[in-house]
Scaffold this motif. Structure first.
Motif, PDB file in Angstrom:
ATOM      1  N   GLY A 197     -12.428   5.061  -4.614  1.00 35.22           N
ATOM      2  CA  GLY A 197     -13.984   4.566  -5.131  1.00 35.22           C
ATOM      3  C   GLY A 197     -12.683   3.164  -5.535  1.00 35.22           C
ATOM      4  O   GLY A 197     -13.359   2.770  -6.290  1.00 35.22           O
ATOM      5  N   THR A 198     -11.507   3.265  -5.318  1.00 38.39           N
ATOM      6  CA  THR A 198     -10.861   3.192  -7.062  1.00 38.39           C
ATOM      7  C   THR A 198     -10.456   1.298  -5.557  1.00 38.39           C
ATOM      8  O   THR A 198      -9.259   1.665  -4.636  1.00 38.39           O
ATOM      9  CB  THR A 198      -9.336   3.270  -7.261  1.00 38.39           C
ATOM     10  OG1 THR A 198     -10.178   4.482  -8.013  1.00 38.39           O
ATOM     11  CG2 THR A 198      -8.573   2.991  -8.496  1.00 38.39           C
ATOM     12  N   PRO A 199     -10.222   0.111  -5.953  1.00 35.61           N
ATOM     13  CA  PRO A 199      -9.625  -0.557  -5.270  1.00 35.61           C
ATOM     14  C   PRO A 199      -8.362  -0.712  -5.217  1.00 35.61           C
ATOM     15  O   PRO A 199      -7.335  -0.566  -5.869  1.00 35.61           O
ATOM     16  CB  PRO A 199      -9.555  -2.556  -5.842  1.00 35.61           C
ATOM     17  CG  PRO A 199     -11.180  -1.776  -6.477  1.00 35.61           C
ATOM     18  CD  PRO A 199     -10.604  -0.218  -7.048  1.00 35.61           C
ATOM     19  N   ALA A 200      -7.450  -0.793  -3.965  1.00 35.27           N
ATOM     20  CA  ALA A 200      -6.077  -0.757  -3.861  1.00 35.27           C
ATOM     21  C   ALA A 200      -4.992  -1.777  -4.171  1.00 35.27           C
ATOM     22  O   ALA A 200      -5.707  -3.825  -4.598  1.00 35.27           O
ATOM     23  CB  ALA A 200      -5.534  -0.804  -2.852  1.00 35.27           C
ATOM     24  N   ASP A 201      -4.131  -1.935  -5.130  1.00 35.23           N
ATOM     25  CA  ASP A 201      -3.774  -2.628  -6.133  1.00 35.23           C
ATOM     26  C   ASP A 201      -2.883  -3.792  -5.248  1.00 35.23           C
ATOM     27  O   ASP A 201      -1.935  -2.987  -4.435  1.00 35.23           O
ATOM     28  CB  ASP A 201      -2.751  -2.721  -7.070  1.00 35.23           C
ATOM     29  CG  ASP A 201      -1.515  -2.962  -7.894  1.00 35.23           C
ATOM     30  OD1 ASP A 201      -2.350  -4.342  -7.442  1.00 35.23           O
ATOM     31  OD2 ASP A 201      -0.553  -2.439  -8.846  1.00 35.23           O
TER      32      ASP A 201
ATOM     33  N   ALA B 282      -1.920   4.450   1.356  1.00 41.40           N
ATOM     34  CA  ALA B 282      -2.064   4.570  -0.103  1.00 41.40           C
ATOM     35  C   ALA B 282      -3.513   4.470  -0.386  1.00 41.40           C
ATOM     36  O   ALA B 282      -4.573   4.440  -0.960  1.00 41.40           O
ATOM     37  CB  ALA B 282      -0.785   3.908  -0.881  1.00 41.40           C
ATOM     38  N   ALA B 283      -3.255   2.378   0.540  1.00 42.58           N
ATOM     39  CA  ALA B 283      -4.885   1.838   0.533  1.00 42.58           C
ATOM     40  C   ALA B 283      -6.083   3.003   0.711  1.00 42.58           C
ATOM     41  O   ALA B 283      -7.226   2.420   0.159  1.00 42.58           O
ATOM     42  CB  ALA B 283      -5.033   1.303   1.414  1.00 42.58           C
ATOM     43  N   LEU B 284      -5.897   3.795   2.013  1.00 46.50           N
ATOM     44  CA  LEU B 284      -6.850   4.262   2.474  1.00 46.50           C
ATOM     45  C   LEU B 284      -7.887   5.101   1.648  1.00 46.50           C
ATOM     46  O   LEU B 284      -8.230   5.862   0.690  1.00 46.50           O
ATOM     47  CB  LEU B 284      -6.465   5.020   3.599  1.00 46.50           C
ATOM     48  CG  LEU B 284      -6.704   4.093   5.230  1.00 46.50           C
ATOM     49  CD1 LEU B 284      -6.296   4.928   6.217  1.00 46.50           C
ATOM     50  CD2 LEU B 284      -7.889   3.565   5.287  1.00 46.50           C
ATOM     51  N   ASP B 285      -6.415   5.537   0.666  1.00 48.35           N
ATOM     52  CA  ASP B 285      -6.395   6.314  -0.132  1.00 48.35           C
ATOM     53  C   ASP B 285      -6.916   6.563  -1.511  1.00 48.35           C
ATOM     54  O   ASP B 285      -8.556   7.024  -2.000  1.00 48.35           O
ATOM     55  CB  ASP B 285      -5.524   7.863  -0.597  1.00 48.35           C
ATOM     56  CG  ASP B 285      -5.085   8.406   0.662  1.00 48.35           C
ATOM     57  OD1 ASP B 285      -5.617   9.210   1.526  1.00 48.35           O
ATOM     58  OD2 ASP B 285      -3.841   8.933  -0.007  1.00 48.35           O
TER      59      ASP B 285
END
Length: 346
Positions: free
Chosen positions: A332-336, A324-327
């Protein structure tokens, strides 16, 4: 085991004393336990359970000690699964965190009372009807299938039973502290807290149906069945707050429990064949060729299954989080990375 009535009375009184202490020392004043408090008391109760098992082994023999540890492991795993459903119920009713301790405490006491009743019934049936092992074995195999393959995503707070309860009871819209009833305009209403207790009691009844046949597949000693259940439930309140976030990561817990229930179901059927008295099966004669699974193998199998399910669950959720973090980064969206604080089911 030769358990005298005096030993039974002392055991039951000590068990009650622990729960009374829990209520007055921790639950009476509403608050959300800290991680440190939960960790200390969880370690205390688990250590106490292990010491008790060692005591059984030293006093009554390690065959009974092994039966206790196998039963305790099984009941603890089932109790953790029970905790997950408690989590769903409390999320469904939006129980404020400071009151969740009281709900858990009442739920655990109800569970112990129900299991105590089932233990007494089970002991009577086993003593008088050897064929009950066939029934218990078949029941566990069905429960294992349901645990593994039937979706449990429905919300117990909005099930048919709770909709029926809402139709027959006047329910207020809001919590009034931890009160169960409230008077409005001269009329008494039950609060959502009262509905939560009913839902928890209904869940306990369902889990008792799983729990008691499972442990009677590991031991026929009612004293071991009772103490393993009591120790599995002690400290469960603290464990809820300690591993609340971890519960959602145990994605293979249901499958692990299904394997354990199926194993015990097969063990019960083999035992029933070994002591068979039913006239329409093998002419009413025992099938002595049916193997009896030794308790040491049961203990190793149950422990290994719980370990594999836990490790596999944590590995999968870690991979899912990494993916999920890689996706998220590739989009271009920072992982939560903010940790979840509310314990809502996925």
């Amino acid at each position: 085991m030769n358990i005298t009535p005096l030993v039974w009375i002392i055991t039951i009184l000590v068990t009650i004393a622990f729960f009374v202490y829990e209520f007055f020392a921790h639950v009476r004043k509403p608050h959300e336990p800290t991680v440190g408090e939960s960790a200390r008391w969880s370690a205390f109760y688990i250590g106490l359970a292990l010491l008790f098992g060692v005591g059984i082994g030293m006093v009554s023999g390690w065959e009974f000690g092994g039966e206790y540890f196998a039963g305790y492991l099984t009941e603890k795993a089932l109790s953790i699964d029970n905790l997950f459903v408690f989590l769903i119920v409390m999320a469904g009713f939006a129980v404020p965190k400071i009151y969740q301790q009281k709900v858990l405490m009442i739920g655990i006491v109800i569970a112990l009372i129900m299991r105590g009743a089932f233990i007494a019934v089970g002991a009577t049936l086993i003593e008088n009807f050897s064929w009950i092992f066939y029934l218990f074995g078949a029941l566990l195999l069905v429960l294992a299938y349901r645990q593994a393959f039937v979706s449990g995503d429905h919300n117990p707070a909005d099930g048919r039973f709770m909709r029926f309860v809402r139709r027959i009871l006047p329910v207020s819209d809001e919590y009034d502290g931890d009160r169960l009833t409230v008077v409005k305009a001269g009329r008494r209403f039950v609060t959502p807290m009262f509905l939560v207790i009913i839902a928890i009691g209904f869940v306990d009844l369902i889990f008792a149906v799983d729990s008691i046949p499972a442990i009677y597949g590991l031991t026929e000693e009612a004293y071991i069945v009772f103490t393993a259940n009591a120790f599995a439930l002690m400290g469960l309140r603290q464990l809820y707050f300690l591993i609340g976030g971890l519960l959602e990561r145990l994605v293979y817990l249901a499958q692990g429990l299904a394997v354990i229930l199926a194993f015990i179901g097969v063990k019960l059927v083999l035992h029933a064949m070994h002591v068979n008295e039913l006239p329409f099966i093998n002419g009413g004669e025992p099938m002595l060729w049916a193997p009896e699974i030794p308790i040491w193998f049961s203990l190793v199998f149950i422990g290994a299954t719980i370990a594999v399910a836990t490790v596999a669950s944590l590995a999968k959720t870690r991979r899912d989080d990494r993916r999920a973090a890689l996706d998220s980064s590739s989009a271009g969206t920072p992982a939560d990375t903010t940790p979840r604080t509310d314990k809502e089911p996925s």
